[in-house]
Design a protein around this motif. Structure first.
Motif, mmCIF file in Angstrom:
data_model
loop_
_atom_site.group_PDB
_atom_site.id
_atom_site.type_symbol
_atom_site.label_atom_id
_atom_site.label_comp_id
_atom_site.label_asym_id
_atom_site.label_seq_id
_atom_site.Cartn_x
_atom_site.Cartn_y
_atom_site.Cartn_z
ATOM 1 N N PRO A 189 0.996 -1.083 0.019
ATOM 2 C CA PRO A 189 -0.101 0.165 -0.028
ATOM 3 C C PRO A 189 1.124 1.286 0.015
ATOM 4 N N ILE A 190 1.929 1.122 0.685
ATOM 5 C CA ILE A 190 2.892 2.414 0.574
ATOM 6 C C ILE A 190 3.598 2.667 -0.726
ATOM 7 N N TYR A 191 3.764 1.436 -1.350
ATOM 8 C CA TYR A 191 4.466 1.804 -2.771
ATOM 9 C C TYR A 191 3.119 2.403 -3.648
ATOM 10 N N ALA A 192 2.103 1.644 -3.441
ATOM 11 C CA ALA A 192 0.928 2.259 -4.268
ATOM 12 C C ALA A 192 0.536 3.609 -4.114
ATOM 13 N N ALA A 193 0.535 4.120 -2.840
ATOM 14 C CA ALA A 193 0.197 5.411 -2.239
ATOM 15 C C ALA A 193 1.464 6.446 -3.006
ATOM 16 N N LYS A 194 2.668 6.078 -3.034
ATOM 17 C CA LYS A 194 3.675 6.937 -3.567
ATOM 18 C C LYS A 194 3.511 7.067 -4.987
ATOM 19 N N ARG A 195 2.985 5.897 -5.597
ATOM 20 C CA ARG A 195 2.862 6.169 -7.216
ATOM 21 C C ARG A 195 1.731 6.718 -7.470
ATOM 22 N N GLY A 255 1.080 9.658 -6.157
ATOM 23 C CA GLY A 255 1.416 10.835 -5.888
ATOM 24 C C GLY A 255 1.470 11.298 -4.418
ATOM 25 N N LYS A 256 1.014 10.442 -3.423
ATOM 26 C CA LYS A 256 1.194 10.833 -2.056
ATOM 27 C C LYS A 256 2.553 10.732 -1.309
ATOM 28 N N GLU A 257 2.583 11.753 -0.394
ATOM 29 C CA GLU A 257 3.989 11.881 0.270
ATOM 30 C C GLU A 257 3.698 10.907 1.390
ATOM 31 N N VAL A 258 4.740 10.083 1.573
ATOM 32 C CA VAL A 258 4.626 8.975 2.626
ATOM 33 C C VAL A 258 6.187 8.975 3.504
ATOM 34 N N PHE A 259 6.166 8.894 4.642
ATOM 35 C CA PHE A 259 7.204 8.741 5.169
ATOM 36 C C PHE A 259 7.188 7.354 6.060
ATOM 37 N N VAL A 260 8.332 6.478 6.314
ATOM 38 C CA VAL A 260 8.098 5.303 7.141
ATOM 39 C C VAL A 260 9.065 5.115 8.212
ATOM 40 N N ARG A 285 17.944 -4.103 7.593
ATOM 41 C CA ARG A 285 18.546 -4.625 6.258
ATOM 42 C C ARG A 285 17.661 -4.437 5.055
ATOM 43 N N LEU A 286 16.655 -5.091 5.167
ATOM 44 C CA LEU A 286 15.704 -5.370 3.962
ATOM 45 C C LEU A 286 14.769 -4.145 3.641
ATOM 46 N N THR A 287 13.839 -3.816 4.822
ATOM 47 C CA THR A 287 13.025 -3.022 4.551
ATOM 48 C C THR A 287 13.558 -1.499 3.982
ATOM 49 N N ALA A 288 14.473 -1.140 4.713
ATOM 50 C CA ALA A 288 15.438 0.038 4.547
ATOM 51 C C ALA A 288 15.775 0.104 3.071
ATOM 52 N N TRP A 289 16.258 -1.123 2.650
ATOM 53 C CA TRP A 289 16.790 -1.260 1.370
ATOM 54 C C TRP A 289 15.857 -0.984 0.403
ATOM 55 N N GLU A 290 14.606 -1.802 0.476
ATOM 56 C CA GLU A 290 13.556 -1.521 -0.543
ATOM 57 C C GLU A 290 13.081 -0.328 -0.701
ATOM 58 N N LEU A 291 12.832 0.326 0.616
ATOM 59 C CA LEU A 291 12.257 1.808 0.410
ATOM 60 C C LEU A 291 13.103 2.792 -0.351
ATOM 61 N N GLY A 292 14.466 2.679 -0.021
ATOM 62 C CA GLY A 292 15.546 3.150 -0.653
ATOM 63 C C GLY A 292 15.381 2.862 -2.081
ATOM 64 N N GLU A 347 12.944 2.286 -3.757
ATOM 65 C CA GLU A 347 11.671 2.891 -4.118
ATOM 66 C C GLU A 347 11.554 4.642 -3.961
ATOM 67 N N GLY A 348 12.597 5.038 -3.534
ATOM 68 C CA GLY A 348 12.630 6.362 -3.116
ATOM 69 C C GLY A 348 11.770 6.988 -2.088
ATOM 70 N N ILE A 349 11.455 6.094 -1.169
ATOM 71 C CA ILE A 349 10.673 6.529 -0.224
ATOM 72 C C ILE A 349 11.375 7.023 1.063
#
Ligand code: MRU
Length: 353
Positions: free
Chosen positions: A172-178, A180-185, A198-205, A207-209
């Motif tokens: 849902p966070i990736y979809a929200a970002k796409r 155009g919503k601004e999200v911070f995790v 290790r993993l979540t931070a890498w994924e978010l990086g 995706e530019g989140i």
């Protein structure tokens, strides 16, 4: 998922091998590992080269298909039974593993060996495809809950890497970002194996989140100060009454959210629901090696290294998962809709099939 400009799934079958992104090395190295036999694939699940409920399920489905390829015609039934038993022992908690083994066994039942092998390969592929599709739908449905500017907490890794693609809690966070919503995790580091850091931070990086990693015991601080607007986690198994079994540390986050009026959501495909488990207490909880608690591991610039942090003589306990009672869960985001975490909510899903 796109990594270095190329689309990857977390687990797939290619060149006679089960291939998977090697999650031991992320975020320091991106590498793909291949496994030729069902035992190798099951061992990769046990060793957590692949981890996360949906990815474990897809790997288990492929391992079962490998088991059927390996079973000789004249000992086919025995060979399959042995493979299923071996794969079921790979890890005890994630329901998707057992779901996938049963689906592949069902597809092959009453068939001769060549037909059974073909049906098993098709079913394993379908399990992986369905997982990716379900996670995509979870993203679309879950994104409606996210307002622009939301600061969202998450625990462990329930992103692409934990599934075949997209993820559950992060989808849902990736979809929200796409959209155009601004999200911070807020990313809980998730000791002892640090799947968050290790993993979540890498994924978010990737995706530019924007995100910040916090020590596990810092989440309550930000929740109480009103710096989290919602919390979303994945699930390894959901019981028939809506209790949620997820990575150790989830329960306390859910209680803190309830105490502070922060909505706590669980995102999971319906394959994670185990109707045979009446409640969370009937789900087997994995006890992992104590060394994971007594030591820390990380990248020394060349390789992964483990360093001891506790006194040599100290013992530890290391449960991999905990149970969050349904009453703490605001809703379960599935591919078939957002449901109430209750017997009624789960039974209602059956009617939707
Ligand atoms: O031990 P792991 O890394 O396989 O743990 C499973 C998980 O990734 C989490 O519990 C997750 O939140 C749910 S599964 C996507």
């Amino acid at each position: 998922m796109i990594v270095n400009g190329k689309h990857y799934r977390t687990v797939w079958f290619e060149d006679g091998m089960v291939k998977m992104i090697n999650q031991h090395l992320i975020p320091h190295r991106f590498d793909v590992a291949g496994f030729r036999t069902y035992r190798e694939t099951a061992d990769a699940i046990t060793d957590m080269v692949v981890r996360g409920a949906g990815a474990i399920g897809a790997a288990a489905g492929y391992a079962m298909a490998q088991g059927m390829l390996e079973a000789p015609d004249d000992m086919f039934k025995e060979g399959i039974r042995e493979a299923a038993e071996y794969i079921r022992k790979a890890r005890p908690t994630a329901q998707d593993l057992f779901y996938a083994v049963e689906l592949v066994l069902d597809a092959a039942r009453e068939k001769n060996p060549p037909e059974a092998r073909a049906a098993a390969a098709r079913t394993a592929e379908t399990i992986a495809n369905d997982n990716a599709e379900a996670c995509k739908s979870i993203g679309v449905l879950g994104a409606d809950l996210i307002k622009s500017g939301y600061r969202i907490g998450t625990h462990c890794n329930a992103g692409w890497l934990a599934f075949v693609d997209w993820g559950s809690a992060l989808s849902p966070i990736y979809a929200a970002k796409r959209q155009g919503k601004e999200v911070f995790v807020w990313v809980d580091e998730t000791r002892p194996r640090c799947q968050g850091a290790r993993l979540t931070a890498w994924e978010l990086g990737q995706e530019g989140i924007p995100h910040a990693i916090i020590a596990d015991n810092a989440a309550g601080h930000y929740i109480r100060r009103g710096e989290m607007d919602m919390f979303i986690v994945g699930a390894d198994r959901i019981a028939a009454n809506g209790d949620v079994v997820n990575k150790i540390g989830t329960y306390e986050k859910a209680v803190l959210c309830k105490e502070n009026g922060v909505p706590f959501y669980v995102a999971a495909p319906t394959s994670t629901i185990d109707r045979k488990c009446p409640d969370g207490d009937s789900v087997p909880i994995e006890e992992r090696d104590c060394d994971e608690v007594l030591s820390m591991f990380g990248w020394d610039g060349h390789r992964m290294e483990t360093v001891r942090i506790a006194p040599q003589e100290s013992q530890a306990r290391n449960p991999g998962f905990d149970v969050t009672p349904a009453r703490y869960v605001k809703g379960i985001i599935t591919e078939r809709g957002i449901i109430e975490a209750s017997e009624k909510g789960i039974a209602g899903l059956q009617e939707k099939t």
